[in-house]
Design a protein around this motif. Structure first.
Motif, PDB file in Angstrom:
ATOM      1  N   ILE B 178      97.619  46.944  57.191  1.00 13.59           N
ATOM      2  CA  ILE B 178      98.027  47.271  55.822  1.00 13.59           C
ATOM      3  C   ILE B 178      97.132  48.287  55.139  1.00 13.59           C
ATOM      4  O   ILE B 178      97.479  48.821  54.095  1.00 13.59           O
ATOM      5  CB  ILE B 178      98.170  45.999  54.935  1.00 13.59           C
ATOM      6  N   ILE B 179      95.965  48.573  55.729  1.00 12.06           N
ATOM      7  CA  ILE B 179      95.072  49.559  55.095  1.00 12.06           C
ATOM      8  C   ILE B 179      94.893  50.803  55.971  1.00 12.06           C
ATOM      9  O   ILE B 179      95.075  51.926  55.523  1.00 12.06           O
ATOM     10  CB  ILE B 179      93.695  48.933  54.785  1.00 12.06           C
ATOM     11  N   VAL B 180      94.580  50.607  57.256  1.00  9.24           N
ATOM     12  CA  VAL B 180      94.307  51.772  58.105  1.00  9.24           C
ATOM     13  C   VAL B 180      95.605  52.519  58.430  1.00  9.24           C
ATOM     14  O   VAL B 180      95.719  53.720  58.174  1.00  9.24           O
ATOM     15  CB  VAL B 180      93.577  51.358  59.393  1.00  9.24           C
ATOM     16  N   LEU B 181      96.592  51.808  58.969  1.00  4.91           N
ATOM     17  CA  LEU B 181      97.829  52.472  59.395  1.00  4.91           C
ATOM     18  C   LEU B 181      98.496  53.300  58.286  1.00  4.91           C
ATOM     19  O   LEU B 181      98.841  54.463  58.526  1.00  4.91           O
ATOM     20  CB  LEU B 181      98.824  51.461  59.970  1.00  4.91           C
ATOM     21  N   PRO B 182      98.683  52.754  57.086  1.00 10.48           N
ATOM     22  CA  PRO B 182      99.349  53.565  56.060  1.00 10.48           C
ATOM     23  C   PRO B 182      98.591  54.849  55.730  1.00 10.48           C
ATOM     24  O   PRO B 182      99.191  55.830  55.298  1.00 10.48           O
ATOM     25  CB  PRO B 182      99.373  52.646  54.826  1.00 10.48           C
ATOM     26  N   ASN B 183      97.286  54.839  55.963  1.00 11.66           N
ATOM     27  CA  ASN B 183      96.507  56.035  55.629  1.00 11.66           C
ATOM     28  C   ASN B 183      96.436  57.052  56.755  1.00 11.66           C
ATOM     29  O   ASN B 183      95.915  58.148  56.561  1.00 11.66           O
ATOM     30  CB  ASN B 183      95.099  55.627  55.186  1.00 11.66           C
ATOM     31  N   ILE B 184      96.913  56.693  57.959  1.00 12.62           N
ATOM     32  CA  ILE B 184      96.897  57.672  59.050  1.00 12.62           C
ATOM     33  C   ILE B 184      98.303  57.908  59.584  1.00 12.62           C
ATOM     34  O   ILE B 184      98.475  58.460  60.654  1.00 12.62           O
ATOM     35  CB  ILE B 184      95.966  57.237  60.208  1.00 12.62           C
ATOM     36  N   HIS B 185      99.323  57.495  58.827  1.00  8.69           N
ATOM     37  CA  HIS B 185     100.675  57.581  59.382  1.00  8.69           C
ATOM     38  C   HIS B 185     101.077  59.022  59.686  1.00  8.69           C
ATOM     39  O   HIS B 185     101.786  59.271  60.649  1.00  8.69           O
ATOM     40  CB  HIS B 185     101.691  56.901  58.467  1.00  8.69           C
ATOM     41  N   SER B 186     100.585  59.975  58.889  1.00  7.00           N
ATOM     42  CA  SER B 186     100.952  61.365  59.181  1.00  7.00           C
ATOM     43  C   SER B 186     100.379  61.807  60.527  1.00  7.00           C
ATOM     44  O   SER B 186     101.041  62.520  61.281  1.00  7.00           O
ATOM     45  CB  SER B 186     100.478  62.290  58.062  1.00  7.00           C
ATOM     46  N   GLY B 187      99.164  61.364  60.819  1.00  8.08           N
ATOM     47  CA  GLY B 187      98.544  61.683  62.109  1.00  8.08           C
ATOM     48  C   GLY B 187      99.309  61.058  63.255  1.00  8.08           C
ATOM     49  O   GLY B 187      99.499  61.673  64.306  1.00  8.08           O
ATOM     50  N   ILE B 188      99.767  59.831  63.047  1.00  4.50           N
ATOM     51  CA  ILE B 188     100.521  59.151  64.100  1.00  4.50           C
ATOM     52  C   ILE B 188     101.833  59.884  64.364  1.00  4.50           C
ATOM     53  O   ILE B 188     102.192  60.159  65.513  1.00  4.50           O
ATOM     54  CB  ILE B 188     100.785  57.676  63.718  1.00  4.50           C
ATOM     55  N   ILE B 189     102.540  60.243  63.289  1.00  2.00           N
ATOM     56  CA  ILE B 189     103.807  60.965  63.453  1.00  2.00           C
ATOM     57  C   ILE B 189     103.581  62.284  64.183  1.00  2.00           C
ATOM     58  O   ILE B 189     104.271  62.617  65.151  1.00  2.00           O
ATOM     59  CB  ILE B 189     104.472  61.210  62.084  1.00  2.00           C
ATOM     60  N   ALA B 190     102.558  63.022  63.741  1.00  4.60           N
ATOM     61  CA  ALA B 190     102.277  64.314  64.370  1.00  4.60           C
ATOM     62  C   ALA B 190     101.925  64.138  65.845  1.00  4.60           C
ATOM     63  O   ALA B 190     102.396  64.893  66.702  1.00  4.60           O
ATOM     64  CB  ALA B 190     101.149  65.019  63.630  1.00  4.60           C
ATOM     65  N   GLY B 191     101.095  63.141  66.138  1.00  6.27           N
ATOM     66  CA  GLY B 191     100.690  62.885  67.522  1.00  6.27           C
ATOM     67  C   GLY B 191     101.886  62.549  68.392  1.00  6.27           C
ATOM     68  O   GLY B 191     102.034  63.054  69.506  1.00  6.27           O
ATOM     69  N   VAL B 192     102.765  61.706  67.852  1.00  7.05           N
ATOM     70  CA  VAL B 192     103.951  61.299  68.598  1.00  7.05           C
ATOM     71  C   VAL B 192     104.865  62.504  68.864  1.00  7.05           C
ATOM     72  O   VAL B 192     105.325  62.717  69.987  1.00  7.05           O
ATOM     73  CB  VAL B 192     104.719  60.191  67.826  1.00  7.05           C
ATOM     74  N   LEU B 193     105.069  63.324  67.839  1.00  7.41           N
ATOM     75  CA  LEU B 193     105.967  64.476  68.008  1.00  7.41           C
ATOM     76  C   LEU B 193     105.386  65.495  68.987  1.00  7.41           C
ATOM     77  O   LEU B 193     106.089  66.002  69.861  1.00  7.41           O
ATOM     78  CB  LEU B 193     106.242  65.135  66.658  1.00  7.41           C
ATOM     79  N   LEU B 194     104.083  65.772  68.838  1.00  2.00           N
ATOM     80  CA  LEU B 194     103.452  66.748  69.736  1.00  2.00           C
ATOM     81  C   LEU B 194     103.518  66.280  71.182  1.00  2.00           C
ATOM     82  O   LEU B 194     103.842  67.057  72.085  1.00  2.00           O
ATOM     83  CB  LEU B 194     101.987  66.947  69.350  1.00  2.00           C
ATOM     84  N   SER B 195     103.218  65.007  71.414  1.00  2.00           N
ATOM     85  CA  SER B 195     103.205  64.526  72.788  1.00  2.00           C
ATOM     86  C   SER B 195     104.638  64.439  73.327  1.00  2.00           C
ATOM     87  O   SER B 195     104.870  64.645  74.511  1.00  2.00           O
ATOM     88  CB  SER B 195     102.489  63.179  72.891  1.00  2.00           C
TER      89      SER B 195
END
Lengths: 357, 264
Positions: B178-195
């Protein structure tokens, strides 16, 4: 019985050097106590240990007569205020403050009541929908305080909460912190390296050095009567003169230094025939021009001005004497000239003997 | 100085872009030609090569395999890469730099080497089914992108908010979600799309890990040009380009928008 007690606590980072070793601290209920010291003295470590962010290698932490040593941080009901605020950037002010209540499964209707009350207390009503990034530093710290207070913590911990704010705001905020603390009567531990900040808001101050509390007293006692050389130096005593105690009677001491006799009040536990540092603040020393053949009063010594520096309202002089260099503040106009002969008198109630550090 | 036009610079910039994008333009133009061979300039206009893509069944089959591998692999790579990125950013431990280098190494190792090694060990020595082998190869390819992009997102995260959350009553596990994930969601999306793109476009690793019935779209395209020289492949390339551009646009949007709204 004190509310908080740390017994023989040892803390080490990466199992290497002990930051705290057999550390002891007791705090009474309702008090605001400060941990003050230079960086690396272990004050933040102590605070983080009490908060539960750090584990003790050895020792015991008792809170309200219960052993808290192994209780995880999220089960301790302690509020923590961080130096960098540590607000949740993805939540707005209301959600930030409500966070602790949500974790405690407090009903929504009560959250909607208590959050605005808290924001009112820190003077931020109407800011509920703002995002953290839209707030100034002072406002952020108020949100952080509200967030820590809303859970009705058993203990409030401050880790240098004002060091990221500018000077004026710092003074305003520390008054605010003291007001809130007294209004709620909440036991608090406050860590800072700013002496003035600690002295102005605390019931008691613990001066720490290398993982040890050198002195724990009320601010006014520490200010007047430091116990150790380190404490004296840290809180602004500039003169350190070697003295030997010749006799001690009725709370008065007769001292000897370089064949000059001095008198001082007995404030600390001192032993006869042992050598100590006599410390005195530059503003406590009285200075006048030397006049030939004038009878010298007690506790005075002759000297000559070596260096003079301008401090605004007054001058600070370094005076060469038989006891070594002594720093004196004086507001006499016109100022003394370099090389001028002067008489310094050290008031017996301002001269404090401390253990050599 | 600022307003002064530098004609040489303008010319050079134009040439660089022309050099980079020119061939793509030619492919686009050629894909609309009516002839059975690649002609530039084309002798007319036709969409038949686009419809031909959907008539060659292998294109559709391998497209499905490519998508499956990319999506499934992405999911697994995220499960492995997210905790790795978190541990590498959050904690200090022995061999941290070595571990970091290992996670990044698939980018540095030539795909041919990686593909051949996987073929030798997974398929030949351990008789792992071709599809699984292909999936493993792609997961290995994707992990560096996931770890790298999420790590850089975590680098901007102030971990004291974790401590704040825990001091307010959230345990470590809950704090992460509830704290870490919501603050890095853009990084996760970008990582997923790039890979995803990396997996979808890769040739070298897939080349060794494909066999009868199991192949990816780029490999199928490679096979096709060996025997056919018609503009189908150009049409296919154009579709892939459009696909990639849309993807990149989404990445730009997810990363870009949050960077603007969440300035620190």
């Amino acid at each position: 019985m004190s509310l908080i007690s740390l017994e023989d606590v040892t803390v080490a980072y990466d199992n290497k050097i002990n930051i705290l070793e057999k550390f002891n601290l007791n705090v009474e209920k309702g008090k605001l106590i400060s941990l003050l010291g230079p960086s690396g003295c272990g004050k933040t470590t102590t605070l983080r240990l009490i908060a539960g962010f750090l584990e003790a290698k050895a020792g015991k932490f008792t809170f309200k007569d219960k052993n808290y040593t192994n209780i995880p941080v999220y089960r301790r009901n302690f509020g923590f205020v961080f130096q960098n605020y540590a607000l949740f950037p993805h939540l707005n002010v209301f959600e930030n403050v409500a966070f602790g209540l949500k974790q405690r499964k407090v009903p929504k209707s009560e959250i909607r009541k208590r959050v605005p009350e808290m924001l009112e207390l820190v003077d931020l009503n109407g800011f509920e929908d703002r995002f953290v990034t839209e707030l100034s530093g002072g406002q952020r710290q108020r949100v952080a305080i509200a967030r820590a207070l809303v859970i009705n913590p058993d203990l409030l911990l401050f880790d240098e909460p004002l060091s990221n704010l500018d000077a004026n705001l710092r003074i305003a905020m520390r008054v605010e912190i003291r007001r809130i603390q007294q209004e709620l009567g909440i036991t608090s531990i406050y860590v800072s390296h700013d002496q003035e900040e600690c002295f102005s808001i605390s019931d008691e101050v613990a001066i720490m050095n290398k993982g040890v509390i050198e002195q724990l007293d009320s601010p006014s006692v520490i200010y007047k009567y430091p116990k150790t050389e380190f404490v004296a130096r840290f809180i602004g005593f500039t003169n350190f003169i070697d003295f030997e105690v010749e006799s001690s009677e009725n709370g008065k001491l007769l001292l000897n230094s370089n064949h000059s006799k001095f008198r001082a009040l007995k404030t600390n536990d001192v032993k006869v025939n042992k050598s100590y540092k006599g410390v005195i603040r530059p503003e406590s020393i009285k200075m006048k021009s030397y006049i030939e053949n004038e009878k010298q009063s007690e506790n005075s010594i002759k000297g000559s001005i070596k260096i003079s520096t301008f401090l605004g309202g007054l001058h600070q002089y370094v005076v060469n004497t038989e006891l070594g260099e002594i720093t004196v503040n004086s507001d006499r106009e016109p100022p003394y000239d370099a090389g001028e002969n002067v008489i310094l008198s050290l008031p017996e109630d301002k001269l404090v003997l401390v253990e050599k550090g | 100085m600022k307003n002064e036009r530098n004609y040489l610079l303008t010319l050079m910039t134009f040439l660089v872009y022309f050099f980079l994008l020119g061939p793509l333009l030619i492919i686009i133009v050629v894909s609309f030609g009516p002839d059975r061979y690649l002609a530039f300039p084309p002798n007319g206009f036709s969409l038949k090569w686009y419809s031909n893509i959907f008539e060659v069944s292998m294109f559709m089959t391998t497209f499905k395999i490519s998508i499956t591998i990319a999506l499934l692999g992405n999911f697994i790579a995220l499960l492995l890469g997210l905790p790795a990125a978190y541990a590498l950013s959050r904690y200090n431990f022995r061999f941290k730099n070595t571990l970091n280098a290992i996670f990044i190494s698939p980018i540095l190792i030539p795909g041919i080497v990686l593909g051949f090694t996987l073929l030798k060990f997974l398929i030949i020595s351990y008789n792992i089914p071709m599809f699984t082998g292909l999936l493993i190869g792609h997961i290995i390819l994707m992990i560096p992108y996931i770890v790298r992009v999420i790590s850089s997102s975590l680098a901007n995260l102030d971990f004291s908010i974790e401590e704040a959350a825990m001091s307010l009553g959230a345990n470590r596990f809950k704090t992460f979600f509830i704290i870490v994930l919501p603050n890095i969601h853009s990084g996760i999306i970008a990582g997923v799309l790039l890979s995803f793109l990396e997996s979808f476009n890769t040739v070298d690793v897939s080349l060794f890990l494909s066999g009868p019935g199991i192949s990816t779209l780029p490999i199928q395209m490679l096979n096709y040009v060996e025997y056919n020289f018609d503009p189908t492949i150009a049409a296919m390339s154009v579709l892939l380009m459009v696909f990639t551009v849309i993807f990149m646009f989404v990445i730009e949007r997810t990363l870009g928008l949050t960077f603007f709204t969440k300035s620190r």
